[in-house]
Design a protein around this motif. Structure first.
Motif, PDB file in Angstrom:
ATOM      1  N   THR A 471       4.374  -8.097   2.992  1.00  0.00           N
ATOM      2  CA  THR A 471       5.141  -8.842   1.991  1.00  0.00           C
ATOM      3  C   THR A 471       4.370 -10.092   1.588  1.00  0.00           C
ATOM      4  OG1 THR A 471       6.340 -10.092   3.682  1.00  0.00           O
ATOM      5  CG2 THR A 471       7.373  -8.047   2.895  1.00  0.00           C
ATOM      6  N   PHE A 472       4.819 -10.697   0.506  1.00  0.00           N
ATOM      7  CA  PHE A 472       4.312 -11.999   0.087  1.00  0.00           C
ATOM      8  C   PHE A 472       5.427 -12.694  -0.694  1.00  0.00           C
ATOM      9  CE2 PHE A 472       3.288  -9.146  -3.368  1.00  0.00           C
ATOM     10  CZ  PHE A 472       3.579  -9.881  -4.510  1.00  0.00           C
ATOM     11  N   GLU A 473       5.286 -13.980  -0.848  1.00  0.00           N
ATOM     12  CA  GLU A 473       6.303 -14.775  -1.530  1.00  0.00           C
ATOM     13  C   GLU A 473       5.868 -15.036  -2.971  1.00  0.00           C
ATOM     14  OE1 GLU A 473       8.559 -19.110  -1.180  1.00  0.00           O
ATOM     15  OE2 GLU A 473       7.437 -18.290   0.527  1.00  0.00           O
ATOM     16  N   PHE A 474       6.804 -14.764  -3.904  1.00  0.00           N
ATOM     17  CA  PHE A 474       6.532 -14.990  -5.334  1.00  0.00           C
ATOM     18  C   PHE A 474       7.758 -15.660  -5.953  1.00  0.00           C
ATOM     19  CE2 PHE A 474       6.708 -13.464  -9.792  1.00  0.00           C
ATOM     20  CZ  PHE A 474       5.550 -14.062 -10.268  1.00  0.00           C
ATOM     21  N   GLN A 475       7.587 -16.849  -6.478  1.00  0.00           N
ATOM     22  CA  GLN A 475       8.656 -17.637  -7.095  1.00  0.00           C
ATOM     23  C   GLN A 475       9.851 -17.812  -6.155  1.00  0.00           C
ATOM     24  OE1 GLN A 475       9.686 -16.043 -10.946  1.00  0.00           O
ATOM     25  NE2 GLN A 475       7.658 -16.483 -11.814  1.00  0.00           N
ATOM     26  N   GLY A 476       9.562 -18.024  -4.852  1.00  0.00           N
ATOM     27  CA  GLY A 476      10.602 -18.291  -3.875  1.00  0.00           C
ATOM     28  C   GLY A 476      11.297 -17.065  -3.340  1.00  0.00           C
ATOM     29  N   HIS A 477      10.835 -15.863  -3.681  1.00  0.00           N
ATOM     30  CA  HIS A 477      11.473 -14.630  -3.227  1.00  0.00           C
ATOM     31  C   HIS A 477      10.432 -13.743  -2.536  1.00  0.00           C
ATOM     32  CE1 HIS A 477      15.105 -15.648  -5.439  1.00  0.00           C
ATOM     33  NE2 HIS A 477      14.373 -15.833  -6.538  1.00  0.00           N
ATOM     34  N   ILE A 478      10.889 -12.947  -1.576  1.00  0.00           N
ATOM     35  CA  ILE A 478      10.025 -12.050  -0.820  1.00  0.00           C
ATOM     36  C   ILE A 478       9.823 -10.772  -1.616  1.00  0.00           C
ATOM     37  CG2 ILE A 478       9.705 -10.800   1.328  1.00  0.00           C
ATOM     38  CD1 ILE A 478       9.560 -13.840   1.557  1.00  0.00           C
ATOM     39  N   VAL A 479       8.555 -10.356  -1.733  1.00  0.00           N
ATOM     40  CA  VAL A 479       8.181  -9.156  -2.495  1.00  0.00           C
ATOM     41  C   VAL A 479       7.439  -8.213  -1.562  1.00  0.00           C
ATOM     42  CG1 VAL A 479       6.874  -8.259  -4.455  1.00  0.00           C
ATOM     43  CG2 VAL A 479       8.032 -10.478  -4.634  1.00  0.00           C
ATOM     44  N   ARG A 480       7.816  -6.940  -1.602  1.00  0.00           N
ATOM     45  CA  ARG A 480       7.151  -5.921  -0.775  1.00  0.00           C
ATOM     46  C   ARG A 480       5.785  -5.584  -1.363  1.00  0.00           C
ATOM     47  NH1 ARG A 480      11.853  -3.679  -2.083  1.00  0.00           N
ATOM     48  NH2 ARG A 480      10.809  -1.867  -3.023  1.00  0.00           N
ATOM     49  N   ASP A 481       4.863  -5.265  -0.464  1.00  0.00           N
ATOM     50  CA  ASP A 481       3.487  -5.034  -0.898  1.00  0.00           C
ATOM     51  C   ASP A 481       2.873  -3.939  -0.048  1.00  0.00           C
ATOM     52  OD1 ASP A 481       1.059  -5.215  -2.131  1.00  0.00           O
ATOM     53  OD2 ASP A 481       0.491  -7.152  -1.231  1.00  0.00           O
ATOM     54  N   SER A 482       1.855  -3.261  -0.594  1.00  0.00           N
ATOM     55  CA  SER A 482       1.090  -2.255   0.153  1.00  0.00           C
ATOM     56  C   SER A 482      -0.115  -1.847  -0.681  1.00  0.00           C
ATOM     57  CB  SER A 482       1.947  -1.027   0.488  1.00  0.00           C
ATOM     58  OG  SER A 482       2.283  -0.323  -0.691  1.00  0.00           O
ATOM     59  N   LEU A 483      -1.092  -1.256  -0.042  1.00  0.00           N
ATOM     60  CA  LEU A 483      -2.271  -0.768  -0.760  1.00  0.00           C
ATOM     61  C   LEU A 483      -1.910   0.362  -1.715  1.00  0.00           C
ATOM     62  CD1 LEU A 483      -4.952  -0.773   2.102  1.00  0.00           C
ATOM     63  CD2 LEU A 483      -4.800  -2.333   0.133  1.00  0.00           C
ATOM     64  N   VAL A 484      -0.962   1.195  -1.315  1.00  0.00           N
ATOM     65  CA  VAL A 484      -0.546   2.307  -2.177  1.00  0.00           C
ATOM     66  C   VAL A 484       0.080   1.777  -3.460  1.00  0.00           C
ATOM     67  CG1 VAL A 484       0.957   4.326  -2.336  1.00  0.00           C
ATOM     68  CG2 VAL A 484      -0.237   3.821  -0.185  1.00  0.00           C
ATOM     69  N   GLN A 485       0.942   0.770  -3.336  1.00  0.00           N
ATOM     70  CA  GLN A 485       1.567   0.201  -4.524  1.00  0.00           C
ATOM     71  C   GLN A 485       0.522  -0.393  -5.464  1.00  0.00           C
ATOM     72  OE1 GLN A 485       5.069  -2.230  -4.341  1.00  0.00           O
ATOM     73  NE2 GLN A 485       5.660  -1.453  -2.314  1.00  0.00           N
ATOM     74  N   ARG A 486      -0.462  -1.055  -4.906  1.00  0.00           N
ATOM     75  CA  ARG A 486      -1.481  -1.682  -5.747  1.00  0.00           C
ATOM     76  C   ARG A 486      -2.295  -0.638  -6.508  1.00  0.00           C
ATOM     77  NH1 ARG A 486      -3.696  -7.333  -3.246  1.00  0.00           N
ATOM     78  NH2 ARG A 486      -1.701  -8.101  -2.430  1.00  0.00           N
ATOM     79  N   SER A 487      -2.681   0.399  -5.831  1.00  0.00           N
ATOM     80  CA  SER A 487      -3.471   1.439  -6.504  1.00  0.00           C
ATOM     81  C   SER A 487      -2.631   2.184  -7.548  1.00  0.00           C
ATOM     82  CB  SER A 487      -4.024   2.419  -5.464  1.00  0.00           C
ATOM     83  OG  SER A 487      -2.970   3.057  -4.764  1.00  0.00           O
ATOM     84  N   GLU A 488      -1.374   2.454  -7.234  1.00  0.00           N
ATOM     85  CA  GLU A 488      -0.516   3.144  -8.198  1.00  0.00           C
ATOM     86  C   GLU A 488      -0.234   2.277  -9.421  1.00  0.00           C
ATOM     87  OE1 GLU A 488       2.967   4.287  -6.101  1.00  0.00           O
ATOM     88  OE2 GLU A 488       2.034   6.042  -5.138  1.00  0.00           O
ATOM     89  N   ALA A 489      -0.086   0.982  -9.213  1.00  0.00           N
ATOM     90  CA  ALA A 489       0.164   0.090 -10.343  1.00  0.00           C
ATOM     91  C   ALA A 489      -1.027   0.060 -11.295  1.00  0.00           C
ATOM     92  CB  ALA A 489       0.484  -1.311  -9.834  1.00  0.00           C
ATOM     93  N   VAL A 490      -2.234  -0.072 -10.729  1.00  0.00           N
ATOM     94  CA  VAL A 490      -3.435  -0.097 -11.560  1.00  0.00           C
ATOM     95  C   VAL A 490      -3.615   1.227 -12.289  1.00  0.00           C
ATOM     96  CG1 VAL A 490      -5.951  -0.304 -11.529  1.00  0.00           C
ATOM     97  CG2 VAL A 490      -4.549  -1.817 -10.114  1.00  0.00           C
ATOM     98  N   ARG A 491      -3.344   2.339 -11.591  1.00  0.00           N
ATOM     99  CA  ARG A 491      -3.494   3.652 -12.203  1.00  0.00           C
ATOM    100  C   ARG A 491      -2.489   3.854 -13.351  1.00  0.00           C
ATOM    101  NH1 ARG A 491      -1.977   6.619  -8.272  1.00  0.00           N
ATOM    102  NH2 ARG A 491      -3.920   6.342  -7.121  1.00  0.00           N
TER     103      ARG A 491
END
Length: 634
Positions: A471-491
């Motif tokens: 996870t990471f914090e963005f604008q005061g809220h917790i956001v889920r993260d992963s390598l799969v999400q990053r690659s799928e978003a770019v694709r």
């Protein structure tokens, strides 16, 4: 008793006298008849009739509108007849009284005349409106004495429904006559069509006309509303017949019809029995154009539908819109949180429409601007529905795609608005398209403003938190993260850009009538005319089209097109300025029409060809503003 018998006898005798006056005789044997009854009674002579009034020729003094038909013995008002007004002077009156003529002159008929004249003056000179002063009942332009004499009496106000309808019809006729005269002054014209359904569930056909008119020393294209017709059935046969009927009713020469522009629906451009096909059977030289703005929207929508995640992304945005717009409590919470955080940029959540896909840009930008407030409201409510919406928007993939689309859809929306300009011609279409495609290509390697701002708050790689989740914090809220999400978003984003480019390539290729328009655009391009010889293929395409339009033979067209190029080069060699745009080259052809009539005809077809049918869409929007549910129910 004797007196009653005497009265009865007198009564019966008087009845017999009356009957005998009409030729009746008594059949009874009683001796009631007397010699006096057998003689014909004296019938009283009728009273002498008053002599019939005659028309006085002096009544026509300063009244050109008054006409007397000696055969019918009636007076008529030519102005009211031409204005389709119903009164005694349009049907004819046989009552020859000067007071009737004076009353009609001061009444509704004269009012329509002066309103028509003043409207025509205002239509020609809009600045005259500044000199008007409004009286209590009727408008009175400064320096005009006619309108002051219109009040017949204190009871006549000309404010009834019929009077207002007649005034409106008179104004409409003046404007329409002026428009028809302008269209008739153009050598060619093109119609733009679209059909839609109004609030009363009636299908309507709206028609705009594009033509050429001279403004100053230049000939420029103009677009204006021509009419709207209700359709019983929205098929090609009904639309074609209504269009031809409308043009004939307006008195336009169909031989001057140079093209038809539509939104590309199958009923319009069907190759077997579409509207364009039916019109070409009667007028072979018609150019059919498909609205550029519609093609752009279809290309973007088609590219988005091929990306699975973007289909889900659109559904999430619509769910967010419904969550706030359909619940006043949720909207109040959102506005309250925005006031506390002071982070609102004045953008409200918007619904995504698949038919108007480029409006998607406003919906995405609203989510990006209000993300912090939206998440705060959902976490505060913590209901099942709120948590169900919070899950898909609190992940890296959603935020990356949202910020990327906010950057990618902005140039596409700008391109769409550019294509909807009324003064745009085909020479600018490809330039705007190629520049937009280059901007989209750069977004793949160089993130735009929204995506760059997002990536600055995101760690370069997914990191584990205390709970063992990425996870990471963005604008005061917790956001889920992963390598799969990053690659799928770019694709997903790169696939969308490639799909848009491929769809634009397939929809904007030169086929059919687009070949003619592209050839005309290249021929009248200043660089082509001055620097290099136009391709022979373009000259062949233009010459063949002009021959189909019966402008001239193919050989004559080719010779004159080549001679015009040499003429422009000679002007440049003599230090004469030819122009910096295709419109300037067309003006050269118009000024030299006596030498190059064929080239002038080609320039007319290029300038009248519309790029889009956005004017028809604006017309339907105005219709919906006028014909509302409330007015429809009255």
């Amino acid at each position: 008793m004797g007196k009653r018998k005497l009265l009865d006898s007198d009564s019966s005798q008087s009845k017999i006298q009356k009957l005998s006056m009409f030729g009746f005789t008594s059949n009874s044997g009683s001796d009631h008849s007397t010699p006096a009854f057998q003689t014909s009674p004296t019938v009283p002579s009728p009273k002498p009739s008053t002599p019939k009034r005659k028309f006085n020729v002096s009544w026509k003094l300063n009244r050109d509108w008054l006409r007397y038909d000696s055969k019918l013995g009636m007076m008529f008002c030519d102005i009211c007849i031409s204005a389709n007004v119903r009164n005694v002077f349009t049907e004819g009156t046989s009552i020859m009284k000067k007071e009737n003529v004076v009353k009609h002159e001061k009444g509704k008929g004269a009012y329509l005349l002066i309103v028509t004249i003043v409207t025509l003056q205002l239509y020609k000179s809009p600045n005259l409106l500044k000199t008007w002063k409004l009286s209590d009942k009727m408008p009175s332009p400064r320096g005009s004495s006619q309108l002051k004499d219109l009040n017949v009496d204190s009871h006549t106000t000309c404010e009834s429904n019929s009077s207002v309808q007649e005034f409106q019809q008179s104004l409409s006729d003046v404007i329409l006559d002026r428009l028809v005269d302008r269209v008739r002054g153009s050598s060619v014209f093109i119609v733009m069509l679209d059909e839609s359904t109004d609030v009363s569930v009636h299908q309507n056909l709206i028609v705009y006309v594009r033509f050429l008119e001279q403004i100053g020393s230049r000939v420029v294209p103009s677009v204006d509303f021509l009419g709207i017709r209700q359709l019983s059935v929205a098929n090609a046969e009904a639309i074609s017949s209504e269009l031809i009927g409308l043009l004939k009713d307006k008195g336009l020469d169909l031989d001057r019809l140079a093209g038809v522009s539509t939104d590309g629906a199958s009923v319009m451009v069907g190759c077997k029995s579409g509207v364009v096909t039916r019109l070409r059977e009667m007028y072979p030289g018609i150019l059919a154009t498909h609205c550029i703005a519609h093609r752009l929207a279809l290309a973007c929508g088609e590219a988005a539908d091929k990306v699975t995640y973007l289909v889900k992304f659109q559904a999430v945005l619509n769910d967010l819109y419904k969550y706030f717009e359909r619940c006043p409590k949720n909207m109040a919470r959102l506005e309250k949180v925005q006031g506390i955080l002071d982070c609102s940029r004045g953008t409200r959540l918007k619904q995504v429409s698949h038919t108007r896909w480029l409006s998607f840009e406003g919906s995405v930008q609203a989510v990006v601007d209000n993300y912090q407030s939206v998440v705060a409201v959902m976490l505060e409510e913590s209901s099942a529905k709120a948590l169900a919406l919070h899950k898909p928007i609190s992940c890296y993939k959603f935020l990356y795609v949202a910020h990327f689309l906010a950057d990618a859809l902005k140039p596409l929306a700008v391109l769409s608005r550019s294509y909807q300009r009324s003064d745009l011609d085909f020479t600018e279409v490809n330039c705007l398209l190629h520049s937009t495609v280059k901007v989209l290509d750069n977004l793949i390697s160089n993130p735009g403003g929204n995506l760059s701002a997002f990536l600055q708050h995101v760690p370069s790689e997914p990191t584990l938190d205390e709970s063992g989740l990425y996870t990471f914090e963005f604008q005061g809220h917790i956001v889920r993260d992963s390598l799969v999400q990053r690659s799928e978003a770019v694709r997903a984003c790169s696939t969308f850009i490639e799909g848009v480019k491929a769809s634009l390539q397939s929809r904007f290729t030169d086929r059919g009538d687009a070949l003619v328009l592209s050839a005309l655009s290249r021929f009248f391009d200043p660089q082509t005319v001055v620097d290099r010889t136009p391709p022979s293929e373009d000259i062949d395409i233009i010459a063949n089209h002009l021959s189909v339009c019966k402008v001239a033979k193919v050989r004559d067209c080719k010779d004159e097109l080549r001679n015009f190029v040499e003429f422009c080069r000679a002007k440049v060699d003599s230090n004469s300025r030819v122009g910096s745009s295709s419109l300037d080259i067309c003006q050269v052809a118009f000024r030299a029409r006596a030498m190059f009539p064929i080239v002038a005809a080609a320039a007319e077809r290029l300038l009248t060809a519309p790029v889009s049918t956005a004017d028809c869409e604006r017309g339907f929007s105005r219709q919906n503003l006028i014909k509302t549910d409330v007015r429809n129910s009255q």
